[in-house]
Motif scaffolding. Structure first.
Motif, PDB file in Angstrom:
ATOM      1  N   ALA A   2      -8.366  44.815  -7.480  1.00 36.37           N
ATOM      2  CA  ALA A   2      -7.101  44.492  -7.605  1.00 36.37           C
ATOM      3  C   ALA A   2      -6.157  45.572  -7.665  1.00 36.37           C
ATOM      4  O   ALA A   2      -5.007  45.461  -7.109  1.00 36.37           O
ATOM      5  N   TRP A   3      -6.442  46.672  -8.149  1.00 30.91           N
ATOM      6  CA  TRP A   3      -5.552  47.784  -8.319  1.00 30.91           C
ATOM      7  C   TRP A   3      -5.100  48.332  -6.913  1.00 30.91           C
ATOM      8  O   TRP A   3      -4.013  48.847  -6.841  1.00 30.91           O
ATOM      9  N   VAL A   4      -6.000  48.189  -5.959  1.00 33.83           N
ATOM     10  CA  VAL A   4      -5.476  48.724  -4.640  1.00 33.83           C
ATOM     11  C   VAL A   4      -4.590  47.834  -4.278  1.00 33.83           C
ATOM     12  O   VAL A   4      -3.469  48.305  -3.522  1.00 33.83           O
ATOM     13  N   THR A   5      -4.703  46.555  -4.211  1.00 33.55           N
ATOM     14  CA  THR A   5      -3.439  45.673  -3.747  1.00 33.55           C
ATOM     15  C   THR A   5      -2.149  45.794  -4.756  1.00 33.55           C
ATOM     16  O   THR A   5      -0.942  45.882  -4.113  1.00 33.55           O
ATOM     17  N   ALA A   6      -2.235  46.245  -5.873  1.00 33.27           N
ATOM     18  CA  ALA A   6      -1.177  46.108  -6.740  1.00 33.27           C
ATOM     19  C   ALA A   6      -0.517  47.399  -6.384  1.00 33.27           C
ATOM     20  O   ALA A   6       0.680  47.553  -6.354  1.00 33.27           O
TER      21      ALA A   6
ATOM     22  N   VAL B 120      -7.761  57.276   0.058  1.00 30.07           N
ATOM     23  CA  VAL B 120      -8.912  56.391   0.978  1.00 30.07           C
ATOM     24  C   VAL B 120      -9.157  54.977   0.911  1.00 30.07           C
ATOM     25  O   VAL B 120      -9.084  54.331   1.874  1.00 30.07           O
ATOM     26  N   PHE B 121      -8.868  54.514  -0.407  1.00 33.04           N
ATOM     27  CA  PHE B 121      -9.188  53.150  -0.954  1.00 33.04           C
ATOM     28  C   PHE B 121      -7.809  52.511  -0.175  1.00 33.04           C
ATOM     29  O   PHE B 121      -8.135  51.385   0.318  1.00 33.04           O
ATOM     30  N   LEU B 122      -6.585  53.173  -0.432  1.00 31.87           N
ATOM     31  CA  LEU B 122      -5.242  52.295   0.215  1.00 31.87           C
ATOM     32  C   LEU B 122      -5.409  52.332   1.534  1.00 31.87           C
ATOM     33  O   LEU B 122      -5.141  51.120   2.114  1.00 31.87           O
ATOM     34  N   ARG B 123      -5.809  53.403   2.193  1.00 32.85           N
ATOM     35  CA  ARG B 123      -5.852  53.181   3.849  1.00 32.85           C
ATOM     36  C   ARG B 123      -6.636  52.469   4.284  1.00 32.85           C
ATOM     37  O   ARG B 123      -6.372  51.639   5.361  1.00 32.85           O
ATOM     38  N   PHE B 124      -7.852  52.078   3.741  1.00 37.52           N
ATOM     39  CA  PHE B 124      -8.818  51.334   4.346  1.00 37.52           C
ATOM     40  C   PHE B 124      -8.942  49.621   3.920  1.00 37.52           C
ATOM     41  O   PHE B 124      -9.099  48.750   4.569  1.00 37.52           O
ATOM     42  N   TYR B 125      -8.582  49.820   2.572  1.00 34.49           N
ATOM     43  CA  TYR B 125      -8.683  48.183   2.013  1.00 34.49           C
ATOM     44  C   TYR B 125      -7.185  47.603   2.031  1.00 34.49           C
ATOM     45  O   TYR B 125      -6.905  46.388   1.564  1.00 34.49           O
ATOM     46  N   ALA B 126      -6.036  48.547   2.181  1.00 32.14           N
ATOM     47  CA  ALA B 126      -4.702  47.867   2.257  1.00 32.14           C
ATOM     48  C   ALA B 126      -3.902  48.611   3.109  1.00 32.14           C
ATOM     49  O   ALA B 126      -2.904  49.505   2.808  1.00 32.14           O
ATOM     50  N   PRO B 127      -4.387  48.581   4.362  1.00 33.05           N
ATOM     51  CA  PRO B 127      -3.566  49.206   5.463  1.00 33.05           C
ATOM     52  C   PRO B 127      -2.006  49.107   5.442  1.00 33.05           C
ATOM     53  O   PRO B 127      -1.651  47.984   5.133  1.00 33.05           O
ATOM     54  N   TYR B 128      -1.196  50.289   5.856  1.00 38.12           N
ATOM     55  CA  TYR B 128      -0.116  50.279   5.511  1.00 38.12           C
ATOM     56  C   TYR B 128       0.850  50.723   6.878  1.00 38.12           C
ATOM     57  O   TYR B 128      -0.237  51.842   7.594  1.00 38.12           O
ATOM     58  N   THR B 129       1.995  50.385   7.353  1.00 32.52           N
ATOM     59  CA  THR B 129       2.477  51.108   8.623  1.00 32.52           C
ATOM     60  C   THR B 129       3.964  50.759   8.512  1.00 32.52           C
ATOM     61  O   THR B 129       4.394  49.716   7.760  1.00 32.52           O
TER      62      THR B 129
ATOM     63  N   LYS C 259     -10.598  49.018  10.063  1.00 38.16           N
ATOM     64  CA  LYS C 259     -12.007  48.668   9.827  1.00 38.16           C
ATOM     65  C   LYS C 259     -12.331  47.335   9.205  1.00 38.16           C
ATOM     66  O   LYS C 259     -13.314  46.755   9.632  1.00 38.16           O
ATOM     67  N   PHE C 260     -11.429  46.870   7.986  1.00 41.49           N
ATOM     68  CA  PHE C 260     -11.776  45.717   7.337  1.00 41.49           C
ATOM     69  C   PHE C 260     -10.969  44.612   7.573  1.00 41.49           C
ATOM     70  O   PHE C 260     -10.672  43.733   6.908  1.00 41.49           O
TER      71      PHE C 260
ATOM     72  N   THR D  35      -6.764  43.214   2.215  1.00 40.56           N
ATOM     73  CA  THR D  35      -8.176  43.020   2.868  1.00 40.56           C
ATOM     74  C   THR D  35      -8.972  42.327   1.581  1.00 40.56           C
ATOM     75  O   THR D  35     -10.244  42.216   1.791  1.00 40.56           O
ATOM     76  N   SER D  36      -8.504  42.668   0.359  1.00 39.39           N
ATOM     77  CA  SER D  36      -9.166  42.190  -0.840  1.00 39.39           C
ATOM     78  C   SER D  36     -10.180  43.068  -1.341  1.00 39.39           C
ATOM     79  O   SER D  36     -10.931  42.905  -2.340  1.00 39.39           O
ATOM     80  N   GLY D  37     -10.442  44.102  -0.584  1.00 36.00           N
ATOM     81  CA  GLY D  37     -11.600  44.981  -0.754  1.00 36.00           C
ATOM     82  C   GLY D  37     -10.990  46.285  -1.757  1.00 36.00           C
ATOM     83  O   GLY D  37      -9.901  46.507  -1.974  1.00 36.00           O
ATOM     84  N   GLY D  38     -11.848  46.825  -2.602  1.00 32.53           N
ATOM     85  CA  GLY D  38     -11.507  47.845  -3.429  1.00 32.53           C
ATOM     86  C   GLY D  38     -11.052  47.491  -4.866  1.00 32.53           C
ATOM     87  O   GLY D  38     -10.623  48.448  -5.741  1.00 32.53           O
TER      88      GLY D  38
END
Length: 383
Positions: free
Chosen positions: A359-363, A48-57, A273-274, A354-357
């Motif tokens: 630093a681990w989400v971005t990593a 969930v965190f990855l989908r919304f705070y670091a969307p990927y396609t 969303k973000f 998006t910088s949300g969630g």
């Protein structure tokens, strides 16, 4: 999906180390349920965190503007020369194709001759006014003379100085002179109206003839096709002997412009969303395995074809089970904003941070994207 499988793998290794390798705890049904429950929730939250705070396609593409090269000729016309070769860069204004000019030059010559004739006719109309005015003056003079004669003989006849027949002749002559004057006046009016038939101060016949000349010149010009801007023709299939014009409405080539390319990536709607313009982006292009290109979000194209109902006489058929349309995100790449290195249609994966969630989400997403970039060295398996 890749990051989810990796997380499951790491969690499985963790469980194996705790219960089997180091035997810190004894595995039983209760611990099995707890381990599954914890793993499921951890994975769920990570996804969930990855989908919304670091969307990927994996649906990103370089888009280049194309111009359809379509000859604008009204008659079947033979292609005589091709000046551009396959994938050859050309500059704006360079010749691409030459078509046979024989018919169109003949039409231009005919139109030019008609223009000269119309200009002469316009001069003749002015002369017709002068002639009509001279004829009117003559008719008026005859009428005046006939009036004087009628007056003279009207005085002489009662005194016996002239015969009644002579007076009757001049009376008839006066009536005829008046009719001739009226006709001459009408001819002057007619000549003036013909000369005054103008469009913006130009004789109507001359204007019509000039329009024919302009049209003929336009088609002569269209027999040569020039490059509309800097670019190239990727697939050069036109050859001398090709006949275009008449009923042909399709283009003979697609011109790929150098200017104004852009990079688009499509995302599921809820994943945006973000997402906002200016947020950092990383792109992994398939044509550059192992490389990551940095960029930023330029704009979100908030609209799809599913949001449009075209005017028609058919009642719309709403397919509620049809998959949702994705939204496109336009991206600026920092290393090459003009995208000169990237051909049109270049495909790749895109991650937005998006910088949300935390630093681990971005990593985690960066790991995911780099796995995609490096696996491009071996996928697809078509060696």
């Amino acid at each position: 999906m890749t990051i989810a499988l990796l997380l499951l793998g790491f969690y499985a290794v963790f469980v194996w180390l705790i219960f089997y390798k180091f035997k810190l705890l004894k595995f039983n049904i209760a611990w099995g349920i707890v381990s599954f429950w914890i793993g499921f929730h951890v994975l769920f939250l990570l996804v969930v965190f990855l989908r919304f705070y670091a969307p990927y396609t994996i649906d990103g593409h370089v888009i280049r503007q194309t111009i359809q090269i379509a000859p604008r000729l009204p008659h079947p016309t033979l292609l005589t020369e091709v000046f551009v070769s396959q994938n050859q860069p050309v500059k704006k204004g360079e010749k691409l194709y030459q078509f046979d000019t024989t018919l169109y030059e003949a039409q231009l010559a005919e139109a030019q001759a008609n223009l000269v004739e119309a200009e002469q006719n316009a001069l003749i109309l002015q002369e017709n006014i002068v002639l009509a005015q001279d004829a009117l003056l003559e008719a008026q003079a005859n009428e005046t003379f006939a009036e004087e004669q009628v007056k003279r003989y009207t005085d002489l006849v009662p005194r016996g100085g002239a015969r009644q027949e002579t007076l009757d002749q001049w009376t008839a002559q006066l009536a005829s002179a008046k009719a001739q004057t009226a006709e001459a006046q009408a001819n002057v009016k007619k000549a003036q109206l013909a000369a005054e038939a103008q469009i913006d101060g130009v004789n109507a016949q001359v204007a019509a003839a000039q329009a024919q000349v302009d049209q003929a010149q336009y088609y002569v010009d269209q027999t040569t096709i020039y490059a509309p801007e800097d670019g190239k023709i990727i697939s050069q299939q036109a050859r001398p002997g090709l006949v275009v014009g008449g009923f042909r409405i399709a283009a003979i080539a697609a011109f790929v412009a150098d200017a104004d390319p852009y990079f688009l990536a499509t995302f599921y709607q809820e994943h945006l969303k973000f997402v906002e313009p200016g947020q950092p982006v990383e792109v992994a292009l398939d044509i550059y395995p192992g490389q990551i290109f940095a960029g930023t979000v330029k704009a979100i194209w908030e609209g799809t074809g599913q949001g449009q109902i075209k005017p028609s006489g058919t009642v719309p058929n709403f397919l509620f089970m049809h998959p949702q349309g994705r939204f496109a995100v336009e991206i600026d790449l920092d290393q090459d904003p003009a995208l000169k290195r990237f051909p049109g249609g270049a495909h790749g994966a895109v991650a937005i941070y998006t910088s949300g969630g935390g630093a681990w989400v971005t990593a985690l997403r960066k790991i995911n994207l780099r796995l995609y970039a490096w696996i491009n060295f071996i996928v697809p398996f078509d060696v």
